[in-house]
Design an enzyme around this catalytic site. Structure first.
Site, PDB file in Angstrom:
ATOM      1  N   GLY A   1       3.401   2.719  15.309  1.00  0.00           N
ATOM      2  CA  GLY A   1       4.343   1.613  15.213  1.00  0.00           C
ATOM      3  C   GLY A   1       3.803   0.435  14.425  1.00  0.00           C
ATOM      4  O   GLY A   1       2.808   0.548  13.724  1.00  0.00           O
ATOM      5  N   TYR A   2       4.503  -0.701  14.564  1.00  0.00           N
ATOM      6  CA  TYR A   2       4.263  -1.896  13.760  1.00  0.00           C
ATOM      7  C   TYR A   2       4.343  -1.488  12.291  1.00  0.00           C
ATOM      8  O   TYR A   2       3.407  -1.615  11.513  1.00  0.00           O
ATOM      9  CB  TYR A   2       2.927  -2.570  14.096  1.00  0.00           C
ATOM     10  CG  TYR A   2       3.031  -4.062  13.885  1.00  0.00           C
ATOM     11  CD1 TYR A   2       3.763  -4.848  14.766  1.00  0.00           C
ATOM     12  CD2 TYR A   2       2.468  -4.680  12.780  1.00  0.00           C
ATOM     13  CE1 TYR A   2       3.917  -6.214  14.555  1.00  0.00           C
ATOM     14  CE2 TYR A   2       2.617  -6.042  12.563  1.00  0.00           C
ATOM     15  CZ  TYR A   2       3.339  -6.791  13.455  1.00  0.00           C
ATOM     16  OH  TYR A   2       3.496  -8.138  13.229  1.00  0.00           O
TER      17      TYR A   2
ATOM     18  N   GLU B   1       5.109  -0.638   4.792  1.00  0.00           N
ATOM     19  CA  GLU B   1       5.573   0.208   3.678  1.00  0.00           C
ATOM     20  C   GLU B   1       4.880   1.579   3.636  1.00  0.00           C
ATOM     21  O   GLU B   1       5.428   2.539   3.110  1.00  0.00           O
ATOM     22  CB  GLU B   1       5.371  -0.502   2.337  1.00  0.00           C
ATOM     23  CG  GLU B   1       6.420  -1.562   2.038  1.00  0.00           C
ATOM     24  CD  GLU B   1       7.836  -0.998   1.945  1.00  0.00           C
ATOM     25  OE1 GLU B   1       8.018   0.092   1.377  1.00  0.00           O
ATOM     26  OE2 GLU B   1       8.762  -1.648   2.463  1.00  0.00           O
ATOM     27  N   GLY B   2       3.641   1.652   4.142  1.00  0.00           N
ATOM     28  CA  GLY B   2       2.949   2.948   4.190  1.00  0.00           C
ATOM     29  C   GLY B   2       3.710   3.921   5.082  1.00  0.00           C
ATOM     30  O   GLY B   2       4.012   5.052   4.679  1.00  0.00           O
ATOM     31  N   HIS B   3       4.068   3.468   6.289  1.00  0.00           N
ATOM     32  CA  HIS B   3       4.853   4.317   7.198  1.00  0.00           C
ATOM     33  C   HIS B   3       6.212   4.659   6.566  1.00  0.00           C
ATOM     34  O   HIS B   3       6.683   5.793   6.663  1.00  0.00           O
ATOM     35  CB  HIS B   3       5.121   3.596   8.517  1.00  0.00           C
ATOM     36  CG  HIS B   3       3.894   3.206   9.288  1.00  0.00           C
ATOM     37  ND1 HIS B   3       3.560   1.902   9.569  1.00  0.00           N
ATOM     38  CD2 HIS B   3       2.914   3.962   9.855  1.00  0.00           C
ATOM     39  CE1 HIS B   3       2.446   1.870  10.281  1.00  0.00           C
ATOM     40  NE2 HIS B   3       2.027   3.099  10.458  1.00  0.00           N
TER      41      HIS B   3
ATOM     42  N   GLN C   1      -7.307   7.677  21.761  1.00  0.00           N
ATOM     43  CA  GLN C   1      -8.029   7.644  20.487  1.00  0.00           C
ATOM     44  C   GLN C   1      -8.758   6.323  20.274  1.00  0.00           C
ATOM     45  O   GLN C   1      -9.364   6.107  19.227  1.00  0.00           O
ATOM     46  CB  GLN C   1      -7.112   7.987  19.321  1.00  0.00           C
ATOM     47  CG  GLN C   1      -6.052   6.948  18.997  1.00  0.00           C
ATOM     48  CD  GLN C   1      -5.027   7.501  18.025  1.00  0.00           C
ATOM     49  OE1 GLN C   1      -4.271   8.407  18.331  1.00  0.00           O
ATOM     50  NE2 GLN C   1      -4.982   6.940  16.818  1.00  0.00           N
TER      51      GLN C   1
ATOM     52  N   GLN D   1      -2.509   9.820   3.325  1.00  0.00           N
ATOM     53  CA  GLN D   1      -3.856   9.971   2.758  1.00  0.00           C
ATOM     54  C   GLN D   1      -4.757   8.792   3.155  1.00  0.00           C
ATOM     55  O   GLN D   1      -5.964   8.886   3.129  1.00  0.00           O
ATOM     56  CB  GLN D   1      -3.738  10.071   1.228  1.00  0.00           C
ATOM     57  CG  GLN D   1      -5.037  10.168   0.459  1.00  0.00           C
ATOM     58  CD  GLN D   1      -5.840  11.396   0.838  1.00  0.00           C
ATOM     59  OE1 GLN D   1      -5.287  12.423   1.231  1.00  0.00           O
ATOM     60  NE2 GLN D   1      -7.156  11.290   0.747  1.00  0.00           N
TER      61      GLN D   1
ATOM     62  N   GLN E   1      -8.365  12.171   9.062  1.00  0.00           N
ATOM     63  CA  GLN E   1      -7.355  12.573  10.051  1.00  0.00           C
ATOM     64  C   GLN E   1      -6.473  13.691   9.489  1.00  0.00           C
ATOM     65  O   GLN E   1      -6.205  14.693  10.165  1.00  0.00           O
ATOM     66  CB  GLN E   1      -6.501  11.363  10.421  1.00  0.00           C
ATOM     67  CG  GLN E   1      -5.260  11.679  11.216  1.00  0.00           C
ATOM     68  CD  GLN E   1      -4.551  10.425  11.683  1.00  0.00           C
ATOM     69  OE1 GLN E   1      -4.944   9.816  12.663  1.00  0.00           O
ATOM     70  NE2 GLN E   1      -3.514  10.022  10.981  1.00  0.00           N
TER      71      GLN E   1
ATOM     72  N   MET F   1      -2.285  -0.779   2.840  1.00  0.00           N
ATOM     73  CA  MET F   1      -1.474  -1.304   3.949  1.00  0.00           C
ATOM     74  C   MET F   1      -1.958  -0.708   5.259  1.00  0.00           C
ATOM     75  O   MET F   1      -2.308   0.468   5.325  1.00  0.00           O
ATOM     76  CB  MET F   1      -0.021  -0.971   3.718  1.00  0.00           C
ATOM     77  CG  MET F   1       0.545  -1.775   2.594  1.00  0.00           C
ATOM     78  SD  MET F   1       2.314  -1.832   2.679  1.00  0.00           S
ATOM     79  CE  MET F   1       2.629  -2.808   1.220  1.00  0.00           C
TER      80      MET F   1
HETATM   81  P1  AMP Z   1      -0.785   4.651  12.137  1.00  0.00           P
HETATM   82  O1  AMP Z   1       0.461   4.025  12.662  1.00  0.00           O
HETATM   83  O2  AMP Z   1      -1.744   3.675  11.541  1.00  0.00           O
HETATM   84  O3  AMP Z   1      -1.400   5.615  13.105  1.00  0.00           O
HETATM   85  O4  AMP Z   1      -0.331   5.543  10.898  1.00  0.00           O
HETATM   86  C1  AMP Z   1       0.671   6.512  11.006  1.00  0.00           C
HETATM   87  C2  AMP Z   1       0.720   7.330   9.737  1.00  0.00           C
HETATM   88  O5  AMP Z   1       0.942   6.474   8.622  1.00  0.00           O
HETATM   89  C3  AMP Z   1      -0.612   8.060   9.459  1.00  0.00           C
HETATM   90  O6  AMP Z   1      -0.326   9.356   8.955  1.00  0.00           O
HETATM   91  C4  AMP Z   1      -1.245   7.184   8.411  1.00  0.00           C
HETATM   92  O7  AMP Z   1      -2.143   7.882   7.546  1.00  0.00           O
HETATM   93  C5  AMP Z   1      -0.027   6.706   7.636  1.00  0.00           C
HETATM   94  N1  AMP Z   1      -0.349   5.473   6.904  1.00  0.00           N
HETATM   95  C6  AMP Z   1      -0.876   4.332   7.427  1.00  0.00           C
HETATM   96  N2  AMP Z   1      -1.101   3.429   6.452  1.00  0.00           N
HETATM   97  C7  AMP Z   1      -0.693   4.010   5.288  1.00  0.00           C
HETATM   98  C8  AMP Z   1      -0.676   3.591   3.920  1.00  0.00           C
HETATM   99  N3  AMP Z   1      -1.116   2.388   3.545  1.00  0.00           N
HETATM  100  N4  AMP Z   1      -0.209   4.465   2.997  1.00  0.00           N
HETATM  101  C9  AMP Z   1       0.236   5.696   3.367  1.00  0.00           C
HETATM  102  N5  AMP Z   1       0.245   6.153   4.635  1.00  0.00           N
HETATM  103  C10 AMP Z   1      -0.216   5.328   5.582  1.00  0.00           C
END
Ligand code: AMP
Length: 281
Positions: A31-32, A35-37, A61, A148, A153, A184
């Site tokens: 969550g939160y 743009e990456g998500h 984790q 990526q 992971q 991001m």
């Molecule tokens: P998280 O919420 O940080 O656990 O991330 C959830 C998913 O979003 C994971 O597969 C991350 O690799 C992906 N993710 C997080 N940040 C980015 C980013 N800047 N660009 C692309 N994917 C991302």
């Protein structure tokens, strides 16, 4: 858009979707959203029929000294963003739903979890693989999209899916960056303006490495030293690791031949940031 909070209801929904012949695309997150998500949701939207987003800050984790309690959460904001992206279902379970009293099982991938982030976060990946297994069993996706950004992971999850014969495809999507290059991350909001400025050194050091390789350098030791020097010039920056490894086995490379993953983890103040680049010569 449906919001589902129990595993049972999610499984029933997934069964119905599968029976109707539609393809389920899944994006697991904590969550939160940024743009990456969103980029992962768009890939899922394009390639599948029903997009499921999970929002779950998985306690297993995080180590006791890490940022579980202060990890940013804003479900209402995430709900709106998900709606804008035409997400079909948000799976939003509680801790009690995921790890009820009497819970005793973990999933562990060997070897690949013992390097890079696994060195300073020894139980982290076990938490990730366990929760992803549980989420996969709840959502029953045909396709799951990971970023990526968390290179190790993605590799660990691919290995788990292969080893445990999980009948699904894993897509790994490119890193989305701020305009100035910072990858991001939900954790970027922890950064003070000064830490934010210094954190640019992560991406810059990767760019320096890419340039060196482009100009013919192949010795990892020389590249790593230059990256280290660049990072250590910055105030409030502490390197956890910088490594050049094989992008599939994660074994250290002394010399870069064809493919390499350059990965680093750095503390900017108290915030641990990761970044990486894949080199193909
Ligand atoms: P998280 O919420 O940080 O656990 O991330 C959830 C998913 O979003 C994971 O597969 C991350 O690799 C992906 N993710 C997080 N940040 C980015 C980013 N800047 N660009 C692309 N994917 C991302």
């Amino acid at each position: 858009m449906k919001i589902i909070t129990t595993v049972k209801e999610m499984q029933t929904e997934a069964d119905q979707i599968r029976q109707s012949g539609r393809i389920i695309g899944f994006v697991p997150t904590m969550g939160y959203l940024h743009e990456g998500h969103i980029s992962l949701l768009r890939i899922a939207r394009k390639q599948t029929d029903v997009v499921v987003l999970s929002i779950y800050v998985n306690p297993t984790q995080f180590a006791p000294h890490e940022d579980l309690d202060r990890y940013p959460r804003d479900f209402e904001r995430d709900r709106k963003l998900a709606e804008q992206e035409s997400v079909d279902i948000i799976f939003y379970p509680s801790n009690k739903e995921m790890y009820p009293p009497g819970y005793h099982t973990t999933v562990h991938v060997e070897k690949l979890t013992e390097t890079l982030c696994g060195t300073s976060r020894p139980f982290h990946f076990q938490g990730v693989t366990t929760v992803c297994t549980k989420l996969f069993h709840a959502v029953k996706p045909h396709v799951a999209v990971f970023g990526q950004k968390d290179a190790q992971q993605a590799i660990v999850i691919r290995q788990m899916v292969k080893d445990l014969d999980m009948d699904m495809e894993i897509i790994v999507a490119p890193i989305i960056r701020e305009k100035d290059g910072l990858a991001m991350s939900s954790r970027n909001i922890y950064l003070s303006p000064e830490e934010r400025e210094n954190a640019l050194a992560l991406h810059r050091s990767l760019k320096i490495a890419e340039d060196m390789i482009h100009n013919g350098e192949r010795k990892s030791g020389i590249i790593l030293k230059t990256m280290r020097d660049h990072l250590e010039e910055k105030k409030h920056i502490r390197i956890d690791y910088i490594e050049i490894v094989h992008p599939e086995t994660l074994e250290s490379l002394d010399t870069i031949k064809k493919h390499a993953l350059i990965a680093l983890a750095v503390f900017a103040g108290k915030t641990r940031l990761i970044d990486n680049t894949i080199i193909t010569i």
